[in-house]
Design a protein around this motif. Structure first.
Motif, PDB file in Angstrom:
ATOM      1  N   ALA A 109      -4.135   0.536  -1.386  1.00 15.77           N
ATOM      2  CA  ALA A 109      -4.703  -0.754  -0.965  1.00 15.77           C
ATOM      3  C   ALA A 109      -4.080  -1.962  -1.664  1.00 15.77           C
ATOM      4  CB  ALA A 109      -6.227  -0.781  -1.121  1.00 15.77           C
ATOM      5  N   ASP A 150       0.419   3.753   1.719  1.00 14.14           N
ATOM      6  CA  ASP A 150       0.372   4.332   3.065  1.00 14.14           C
ATOM      7  C   ASP A 150       1.782   4.605   3.608  1.00 14.14           C
ATOM      8  OD1 ASP A 150       0.153   4.504   6.030  1.00 14.14           O
ATOM      9  OD2 ASP A 150      -1.949   4.013   5.643  1.00 14.14           O
ATOM     10  N   CYS A 171      -6.196   0.185   6.843  1.00 14.49           N
ATOM     11  CA  CYS A 171      -5.931   0.732   5.501  1.00 14.49           C
ATOM     12  C   CYS A 171      -7.055   1.704   5.098  1.00 14.49           C
ATOM     13  CB  CYS A 171      -5.826  -0.407   4.500  1.00 14.49           C
ATOM     14  SG  CYS A 171      -5.466   0.157   2.822  1.00 14.49           S
ATOM     15  N   GLY A 172      -6.674   2.954   4.802  1.00 13.26           N
ATOM     16  CA  GLY A 172      -7.666   3.969   4.424  1.00 13.26           C
ATOM     17  C   GLY A 172      -8.426   3.590   3.161  1.00 13.26           C
ATOM     18  N   HIS A 202      -2.385  -3.933   5.008  1.00 14.05           N
ATOM     19  CA  HIS A 202      -2.200  -3.547   6.409  1.00 14.05           C
ATOM     20  C   HIS A 202      -3.545  -3.215   7.043  1.00 14.05           C
ATOM     21  CE1 HIS A 202      -2.639   0.923   5.852  1.00 14.05           C
ATOM     22  NE2 HIS A 202      -2.444   0.558   4.598  1.00 14.05           N
ATOM     23  N   CYS A 235       0.840  -1.191   0.000  1.00 16.15           N
ATOM     24  CA  CYS A 235       0.000   0.000   0.000  1.00 16.15           C
ATOM     25  C   CYS A 235       0.881   1.249   0.000  1.00 16.15           C
ATOM     26  CB  CYS A 235      -0.915   0.004   1.228  1.00 16.15           C
ATOM     27  SG  CYS A 235      -2.080   1.398   1.231  1.00 16.15           S
TER      28      CYS A 235
HETATM   29 CO    CO Z   1      -3.464   1.218   2.947  1.00 14.34          CO
END
Ligand code: CO
Length: 228
Positions: A67, A44, A101-102, A98, A42
């Motif tokens: 994602a 992130d 995850c947004g 993870h 990801c």
């Molecule tokens: Co994420």
């Protein structure tokens, strides 16, 4: 000091640190890369592939997107995959999601993100495939965490369904495909699954490479020797 200037200063300190240990560090690094791993993770900022796995520059080829999706029409991901498998000859491909995850969290809402809707749509599809199981989980955080895990599993299968991976499995018996989930709250990686060259995939996604080789390229059919 403006924040971006700190990055440039930190870079100078990092170079010094590397050169103090080995004066030819960068000369050696510039020669070639022979990574054993492809990481699909990801975007992130809290999941830095190298840091959490203790890998050094040169050891891991990395692709990251929102994602950690493996989308069969994404030429960016497919180009990375093809280069990693066919040219770098990586032995392992790791899809790492993870918790928290947004991308996953937002995909299960009805929020309209414009262009990003197209990307998150792939996660909504995974939710739909597993809706019965997911909706049995009463706690919403646990339900989203399970979707994070299911997403990783789905993306590992998406890798196995590419002709790039299937060709390497048949001809070179590699790479192994791994699905991991990183826990932001503990720092630990959870090993979800591994697919090997003899793993079974849904028959509809299996490519027949003998037939592909037997097809005469179009330019030979036009200019070629009629005896061929
Ligand atoms: Co994420």
């Amino acid at each position: 000091m403006e924040s971006y200037k700190k990055l440039l200063l930190a870079n100078k300190a990092w170079v010094k640190e590397k050169l103090d240990v080995r004066s030819d560090y960068f000369e050696r690094m510039a020669q070639e890369q022979t990574p054993e791993f492809l990481w699909i993770g990801c975007s992130d900022s809290r999941v830095p592939a190298g840091d959490i796995t203790g890998t050094q520059p040169g050891e891991m080829f990395v692709h990251r997107n929102i994602a950690n999706l493996v989308v069969h029409t994404d030429f960016n991901m497919l180009s990375v995959l093809q280069y990693a498998v066919d040219t770098l000859k990586v032995k392992h491909i790791i899809v790492c999601g993870h918790y928290g995850c947004g991308g996953i969290k937002n995909a299960v809402t009805h929020k309209n993100f414009g262009l990003l809707n197209k990307w998150l749509r792939h996660i909504k599809d995974i939710y739909r495939f597993h809706a019965t199981d997911l909706e049995r989980i009463p706690n919403s955080e646990e339900r989203i965490n399970r979707l994070v895990e299911l997403n990783v599993i789905e993306q590992v299968y998406n890798l196995a369904e590419t002709s790039i991976v299937q060709n390497a499995w048949q001809t070179e018996c590699r790479p192994l495909l791994h699905g991991w989930v990183y826990d932001l709250k503990t720092g630990y990686l959870k090993d979800m699954l591994m697919l090997t060259p003899d793993s079974k995939i849904e028959d509809i996604y299996r490519f027949d490479f003998e037939n592909v080789k037997a097809v005469k390229p179009a330019f030979l059919q036009y200019n070629g020797n009629s005896n061929e």
